[in-house]
Design an enzyme around this catalytic site. Structure first.
Site, PDB file in Angstrom:
ATOM      1  CG  ASP A 126      24.950  32.791  40.010  1.00 44.54           C
ATOM      2  OD1 ASP A 126      23.779  32.393  40.075  1.00 44.54           O
ATOM      3  OD2 ASP A 126      25.929  32.020  39.950  1.00 44.54           O
ATOM      4  CD1 TRP A 161      20.725  29.327  38.878  1.00 41.88           C
ATOM      5  CD2 TRP A 161      19.688  30.051  40.725  1.00 41.88           C
ATOM      6  NE1 TRP A 161      21.668  29.867  39.705  1.00 41.88           N
ATOM      7  CE2 TRP A 161      21.065  30.317  40.844  1.00 41.88           C
ATOM      8  CE3 TRP A 161      18.821  30.420  41.761  1.00 41.88           C
ATOM      9  CZ2 TRP A 161      21.604  30.956  41.962  1.00 41.88           C
ATOM     10  CZ3 TRP A 161      19.371  31.050  42.877  1.00 41.88           C
ATOM     11  CH2 TRP A 161      20.742  31.306  42.964  1.00 41.88           C
ATOM     12  N   GLY A 162      15.623  30.478  36.769  1.00 42.22           N
ATOM     13  CA  GLY A 162      14.164  30.390  36.597  1.00 42.22           C
ATOM     14  C   GLY A 162      13.400  30.701  37.880  1.00 42.22           C
ATOM     15  CG  ASP A 183      24.001  25.247  39.180  1.00 44.20           C
ATOM     16  OD1 ASP A 183      23.273  26.168  38.768  1.00 44.20           O
ATOM     17  OD2 ASP A 183      24.997  25.433  39.910  1.00 44.20           O
TER      18      ASP A 183
HETATM   19  C1  GLA Z   1      25.633  29.076  40.514  1.00 40.35           C
HETATM   20  C2  GLA Z   1      25.410  29.080  38.998  1.00 40.35           C
HETATM   21  C3  GLA Z   1      26.488  28.239  38.338  1.00 40.35           C
HETATM   22  C4  GLA Z   1      27.873  28.799  38.678  1.00 40.35           C
HETATM   23  C5  GLA Z   1      28.038  28.858  40.187  1.00 40.35           C
HETATM   24  C6  GLA Z   1      29.299  29.600  40.587  1.00 40.35           C
HETATM   25  O1  GLA Z   1      25.429  27.812  41.070  1.00 40.35           O
HETATM   26  O2  GLA Z   1      24.128  28.589  38.684  1.00 40.35           O
HETATM   27  O3  GLA Z   1      26.314  28.228  36.932  1.00 40.35           O
HETATM   28  O4  GLA Z   1      28.010  30.072  38.102  1.00 40.35           O
HETATM   29  O5  GLA Z   1      26.944  29.521  40.816  1.00 40.35           O
HETATM   30  O6  GLA Z   1      29.461  29.659  41.968  1.00 40.35           O
END
Ligand code: GLA
Length: 376
Positions: A126, A161-162, A183
């Site tokens: 992440d 996330w791009g 997300d």
């Molecule tokens: C981010 C990621 C999610 C998940 C959460 C966990 O938001 O994009 O997919 O892994 O963290 O905290």
């Protein structure tokens, strides 16, 4: 580690968030095996955020929370492996994970070694709490290198996330998949939003490094960590079809211990999965068609061996008529060819006449077609 088709599996986040523990993971592994999910392609069982203690140990190692995982992570990995599945875990390029547990920043090689010792096969990585000074591409290259040097094949699943133009540098890091969107939440609006975010990123999708549109919400019905309003089965079927068609990894996000028949039928449709797993992994192409509003999406994708997949996705709550001229997929009348089609969800077969394909779509429904090029 190189993966030649989009990874498939299950991830704990969408339904369980921080409420994860050994028993849940064991039961999930049992059910995945019992229901034959690995045979369909769903091979990874991934534990997301919130699995560790809030502090590292005196040797700076990550420690599994003993209340959630009393036998440690090696025991979990062994159990998951014993069910014919591969085992995935989660960390973060920042100081902390998104939920505030220790991240791998400045511990990349040590953590990769720890994951390898535990028997981990997949790492979701992440981007929360990352350094404001060190560019993201450096941070992902570090962990990519650490994993390549840890002595075990671990699939690297990047999750930035791009952000920070991820598409420009992600293939340099060794990632086999990369989150190209924010997300997901269990609503139809969220599905539409992620599809929109994806539109300009298709050219970056392909063999070995797949655009990850986030975990599936199929079968959640508004329950669990990202469960909000929930969706109807038709909406879940269209959501699944789009993810599969776009070549996204397919990570189940519902509680697999509690799947109804409709959910199983969607997640296990072999012909849809076959398009997703097509060995040449060509990018999907957005088609113009006959303009019927921005909520009617038309896509095509050339498949291995000369077949063509055509996806017609009605994102609106109104009936729609999709019209497509075969010029756009490379088959004008002058070629002397047309398409012999099979609509996967209904089983309808038909031949395209006058180089124009027309399908009527119910609200939120889709038509996913596998077509062969034939003589006129
Ligand atoms: C981010 C990621 C999610 C998940 C959460 C966990 O938001 O994009 O997919 O892994 O963290 O905290």
């Amino acid at each position: 580690m190189v993966k030649l088709t989009p990874p498939m599996g299950w991830n704990s986040w969408n339904t369980f968030g921080e409420k994860i523990n050994e028993q849940l993971i064991f039961e999930t592994a049992d059910i995945m095996a019992e229901k034959g999910l690995p045979e369909k392609g769903y091979e990874y069982l991934v534990i997301d955020d919130c699995w560790s203690l809030r502090e590292r140990d005196q040797n700076e190692r990550l420690v599994a929370d003993p209340e959630k995982f009393p036998n440690g992570m090696k025991a979990v990995a062994d159990y998951v492996h014993s069910k014919g599945l591969k085992f995935g875990m989660y960390s973060c390029a920042g100081n902390l994970t998104c939920a505030g547990y220790p991240g791998s920043f400045e511990h990349e090689f040590l953590d990769a070694q720890t994951f390898a010792e535990w028997g981990v096969d997949f790492l979701k990585y992440d981007y929360c709490y990352h350094s404001p000074i060190i560019p993201g591409r450096y941070l992902y290259r570090r962990m990519g290198l650490a994993l390549e040097n840890c002595g075990r094949d671990i699939l690297f699943s990047a999750c930035s996330w791009g952000a920070d133009e991820t598409h420009e540098w992600i293939k340099s890091t060794g990632a086999a998949m990369w989150r190209s969107t924010g997300d997901i939440f269990d609503t139809w609006e969220s599905v539409k939003d992620l599809v929109r975010q994806q539109e300009k990123l298709h050219p970056y999708n392909g063999v070995g490094c797949f655009n990850d549109m986030d975990m599936l919400i199929v079968g959640m019905y508004g329950k669990g960590n990202v469960g909000l309003k929930g969706c109807s089965d038709i909406q879940y079927r269209t959501h699944f079809s789009i993810w599969a068609f776009m070549g996204s990894p397919l990570m189940i996000g519902c509680d697999v211990r509690d799947m109804n028949q409709a959910t199983m039928d969607i997640l296990c449709n072999e012909e849809i999965i076959r398009i997703n797993q097509d060995p040449v992994c060509r990018q999907p192409v957005k088609l113009v068609g006959t303009w019927a509003g921005e909520d009617l999406l038309l896509y095509s994708r050339q498949l291995a061996g000369g077949d063509i997949a055509i996806g017609m996705f009605n994102m609106s709550g109104e009936k729609a008529v999709a019209r497509l001229n075969l010029d756009e997929v490379g088959l004008p009348f002058s070629t002397g060819k047309t398409l012999s089609c099979r609509e996967i969800w209904t089983g309808d077969t038909f031949r395209v006449k006058n180089a124009t394909m027309i399908r009527e779509l119910e609200p939120y429904d889709c038509a996913v077609i596998r077509a062969k090029v034939v003589d006129l």
